[in-house]
Motif scaffolding. Sequence first.
Motif: not given
Length: 95
Positions: A11, A23-25, A27
């Motif tokens: 993490n 804000k985006t998530e 990889t």
Amino acid sequence: TQKNGGQAIANLSLVVNGIIIEKTEATVVEDMLCENPYAPVENNIALRIYYADAGETIFDIAKRYHACPQDIAALAGVDTPVLAQPQKLLIPMAQ
């Protein structure tokens, strides 16, 4: 960091200075190389000697050698987490 079978999970935190508009998530790490892999301890080694520099932390040294920070500090007679001067430390190896 966790290890589940053959998979390691880490993490990470990202610190951003400035304005965040959206804000985006996503990889962001697809592959990682470990430059200091864990090396199993030879059975005949009980202690290692480490020459520490001023400013190093007992915790970081213990982490590097997979040892207990309290054991390293006790053997060295150190009562602060950060070394004030260079010194020789005995690192007890894990069983």
